[in-house]
Design a protein around this motif. Structure first.
Motif, short mmCIF file in Angstrom:
data_model
loop_
_atom_site.label_atom_id
_atom_site.label_comp_id
_atom_site.label_asym_id
_atom_site.label_seq_id
_atom_site.Cartn_x
_atom_site.Cartn_y
_atom_site.Cartn_z
N THR A 8 25.05 26.82 -74.62
CA THR A 8 25.44 28.12 -74.28
C THR A 8 26.95 28.11 -73.97
O THR A 8 27.43 27.35 -73.29
CB THR A 8 24.77 28.86 -73.10
OG1 THR A 8 23.30 28.72 -73.27
CG2 THR A 8 25.06 30.07 -72.69
N THR A 46 25.46 24.13 -70.91
CA THR A 46 26.30 25.31 -71.06
C THR A 46 27.67 24.85 -70.97
O THR A 46 28.17 23.89 -70.20
CB THR A 46 26.20 26.22 -69.67
OG1 THR A 46 24.64 26.39 -69.68
CG2 THR A 46 27.11 27.22 -69.93
N VAL A 84 30.14 29.69 -72.37
CA VAL A 84 30.84 30.61 -71.13
C VAL A 84 32.09 30.65 -71.36
O VAL A 84 32.95 29.77 -71.75
CB VAL A 84 30.38 30.11 -69.91
CG1 VAL A 84 31.15 31.01 -68.63
CG2 VAL A 84 28.99 29.76 -69.63
N ALA A 142 28.93 26.48 -66.05
CA ALA A 142 29.01 25.55 -67.03
C ALA A 142 28.67 24.16 -66.48
O ALA A 142 28.86 23.73 -65.37
CB ALA A 142 30.82 25.66 -67.05
#
Length: 193
Positions: free
Chosen positions: A35, A3, A37, A98
């Motif tokens: 991903t 992330t 954020v 994260a």
């Protein structure tokens, strides 16, 4: 690394290069199955990076304080939108989620987010990489300032590499993958030996 938090603005900037750079970053994040954020908005470079990740089939988590849901126009198509009470909670939640932090060109709020994360790394509050995606050489002056802080001994040499810089998303993410955190900052009294 799964992330990446991206700090960026609700403005699009003076040239299309900033939106293009945000879009390119989003595509690379999705290709690498990372991903996103971010702040949760649908406008500016925030909207561009989120739209790009989603268009490429990636996952996007937005984190937005309740008072900004209308002002920044929260994105309606995210994988997840987390509503928090304050800007402090936003940063704390993004930090929690994260594994690394990328800062796109932005204004004072974007820089404040970057510097808080950078400082937290110095203090050992996290051991995650953080870097500047230097689109259109936006951060050249800031990079020079870091070098000046080092020269003037307001920044220790071991912490200068915490601010990774690249003009390309893949180059910055490659630096992230090779990242080794420095030792935690220690304050020593000048009278101590």
């Amino acid at each position: 690394m799964k992330t990446i938090a991206v700090f960026c603005g609700s403005s699009k900037g003076a040239t299309e290069k900033y939106l293009e750079g945000a879009t390119k970053l989003g595509k690379v994040l999705a290709e690498r199955k990372l991903t996103l954020v971010y702040g949760g908005a649908s406008v500016g470079t925030m909207g561009a990076v989120a739209d790009s990740v989603l268009a490429a089939g990636g996952q996007v988590i937005g984190v937005m304080p309740s008072f900004l849901v209308e002002k920044e126009i929260s994105h309606k198509n995210l994988t997840e939108l987390i509503i928090v009470n304050s800007m402090h909670e936003r940063k704390a939640k993004m930090t929690e989620l994260a594994d690394g932090f990328i800062t796109l060109p932005g204004g004072p709020g974007t820089l404040e987010e970057f510097f808080e994360i950078y400082t937290w790394a110095q203090l050992g509050l996290h051991q995650k990489p953080c870097g500047l995606l230097n689109i259109n050489h936006y951060y050249d002056s800031l990079v020079r300032l870091f070098d000046h802080m080092l020269k003037e001994q307001f920044l220790q040499e071991r912490y200068r590499p915490l601010a990774m810089v690249d003009t390309e998303p893949n180059g910055l993410l490659d630096q992230f993958m090779a990242y080794k955190p420095p030792s935690v900052k220690v304050y020593v009294n000048e009278n101590q030996t």
